[in-house]
Write a protein that holds these residues in place. Structure first.
Motif, short mmCIF file in Angstrom:
data_model
loop_
_atom_site.label_atom_id
_atom_site.label_comp_id
_atom_site.label_asym_id
_atom_site.label_seq_id
_atom_site.Cartn_x
_atom_site.Cartn_y
_atom_site.Cartn_z
N ILE A 84 43.42 -9.88 13.48
CA ILE A 84 43.45 -11.10 13.85
C ILE A 84 44.52 -11.57 14.69
O ILE A 84 45.78 -11.34 14.23
CB ILE A 84 43.20 -12.24 12.59
CG1 ILE A 84 41.96 -12.13 11.94
CG2 ILE A 84 43.13 -13.76 13.23
CD1 ILE A 84 41.89 -12.81 10.59
N LYS A 85 44.36 -12.01 15.79
CA LYS A 85 45.48 -12.41 16.76
C LYS A 85 45.24 -13.89 17.20
O LYS A 85 44.43 -14.08 17.39
CB LYS A 85 45.60 -11.28 18.01
CG LYS A 85 45.69 -10.08 17.59
CD LYS A 85 45.53 -9.27 19.03
CE LYS A 85 45.75 -7.65 18.64
NZ LYS A 85 45.59 -6.89 19.94
N PHE A 86 46.51 -14.58 17.22
CA PHE A 86 46.47 -15.95 17.71
C PHE A 86 47.99 -16.33 18.31
O PHE A 86 48.92 -15.63 17.81
CB PHE A 86 46.18 -16.85 16.58
CG PHE A 86 46.77 -16.92 15.43
CD1 PHE A 86 47.82 -17.79 15.14
CD2 PHE A 86 46.69 -16.11 14.38
CE1 PHE A 86 48.57 -17.93 13.91
CE2 PHE A 86 47.38 -16.16 13.11
CZ PHE A 86 48.42 -16.82 13.02
N GLY A 87 47.92 -17.26 19.20
CA GLY A 87 49.04 -17.51 19.62
C GLY A 87 48.79 -18.62 20.69
O GLY A 87 47.69 -19.08 20.80
N ALA A 88 49.95 -18.87 21.54
CA ALA A 88 49.88 -19.74 22.65
C ALA A 88 51.13 -19.27 23.53
O ALA A 88 52.10 -18.97 23.30
CB ALA A 88 50.02 -21.18 22.27
N ALA A 89 50.96 -20.03 24.80
CA ALA A 89 51.95 -20.02 25.91
C ALA A 89 51.88 -21.15 26.40
O ALA A 89 50.79 -21.91 26.53
CB ALA A 89 51.83 -18.78 26.84
N ILE A 90 53.19 -21.71 26.86
CA ILE A 90 53.40 -22.84 27.46
C ILE A 90 54.24 -22.41 29.14
O ILE A 90 55.14 -21.85 28.88
CB ILE A 90 54.38 -23.84 27.18
CG1 ILE A 90 53.67 -24.33 25.64
CG2 ILE A 90 54.64 -25.17 27.72
CD1 ILE A 90 54.32 -25.36 24.92
N SER A 91 53.66 -22.71 30.06
CA SER A 91 54.11 -22.51 31.32
C SER A 91 54.50 -23.61 32.03
O SER A 91 53.68 -24.73 32.27
CB SER A 91 53.10 -21.38 32.32
OG SER A 91 53.15 -20.17 31.59
N ARG A 92 55.58 -23.59 32.65
CA ARG A 92 56.12 -24.72 33.74
C ARG A 92 56.16 -24.17 35.12
O ARG A 92 56.92 -23.17 35.38
CB ARG A 92 57.40 -25.33 33.34
CG ARG A 92 57.97 -26.54 34.14
CD ARG A 92 57.26 -27.70 34.13
NE ARG A 92 57.84 -28.72 34.80
CZ ARG A 92 57.03 -29.78 35.33
NH1 ARG A 92 55.82 -29.84 35.11
NH2 ARG A 92 57.61 -30.87 35.91
N LEU A 93 55.29 -24.56 35.90
CA LEU A 93 55.34 -24.06 37.36
C LEU A 93 55.80 -25.23 38.37
O LEU A 93 55.49 -26.14 37.93
CB LEU A 93 53.64 -24.05 37.82
CG LEU A 93 53.22 -23.44 39.12
CD1 LEU A 93 54.09 -21.96 39.10
CD2 LEU A 93 51.92 -23.32 39.24
N GLN A 94 56.75 -24.52 39.08
CA GLN A 94 57.28 -25.49 40.06
C GLN A 94 57.19 -24.81 41.54
O GLN A 94 57.42 -23.84 41.88
CB GLN A 94 58.62 -25.72 39.85
CG GLN A 94 59.39 -26.38 40.86
CD GLN A 94 61.03 -26.26 40.84
OE1 GLN A 94 61.66 -25.01 40.80
NE2 GLN A 94 61.80 -27.16 40.49
#
Length: 191
Positions: free
Chosen positions: A99-109
């Motif tokens: 089982i794999k889980f997670g998240a990413a947050i990206s800030r694009l400029q």
């Protein structure tokens, strides 16, 4: 015309074994892509529309059989894009399942400079219109035009600065049902 592109990428990842069945991976990354394009040579006769302004060469087009000449409509062009990303992934192995889980947050400029038609486009019905100095239409980006021209004076804002934050969580289950069958189940949310 000339154009130049540069790309820079940096990624840091930290992986930690939490237990014999759980691994955590955290990451940080930064990327920068930049593109700059402009006409590299200038023709003095095509600078006559806005003398001394340092603009892109004007463009002359003709109706009918004659080919147009002058600078490209979309030049000059400058775009710089920066992306910062933080993410975390957890992998948990339990029997026949991973089982794999997670998240990413990206800030694009994204910072863009595109003064389309800065040198202007002068459209003539034919050679006679050009020689007589009578265009059918004139199109330009009004960047500090003289008051004698229609639409001038007045600056136009040629910059477009975009900001965006993306959140992308996911869950995945790789389940080995038998030696010949593995099910890959999962869901990911992304804009």
């Amino acid at each position: 015309e000339g154009d130049e592109q540069t790309a820079q990428f940096t990624t840091l990842q930290w992986r930690r074994i939490v237990s014999p069945t759980v691994v955590n991976a955290a990451r940080l990354s930064f990327s920068r892509n930049a593109t700059v394009a402009a006409t590299t040579g200038s023709v003095p006769a095509l600078q006559v529309f806005f003398p001394g302004a340092g603009r892109q060469d004007g463009q002359v087009t003709f109706a009918g059989q004659l080919a147009g000449l002058g600078g490209a409509t979309q030049l000059p062009f400058n775009e710089t894009q920066n992306r910062w990303t933080e993410g975390d992934d957890i992998t948990w192995t339990k029997g026949a399942q991973t089982i794999k889980f997670g998240a990413a947050i990206s800030r694009l400029q994204t910072n863009t400079y595109m003064p389309f038609r800065i040198g202007s486009i002068w459209a003539f019905g034919g050679l006679a219109g050009l020689l007589g100095g009578v265009p059918n239409t004139v199109t330009w980006a009004p960047l500090s035009l003289p008051a004698s021209l229609p639409g001038g004076p007045g600056p136009a804002y040629a910059n477009r600065d975009y900001r965006d934050t993306e959140f992308t969580p996911y869950f995945q289950d790789d389940w080995k049902v038998s030696q010949k069958l593995t099910l890959n189940l999962g869901v990911r949310y992304s804009w």
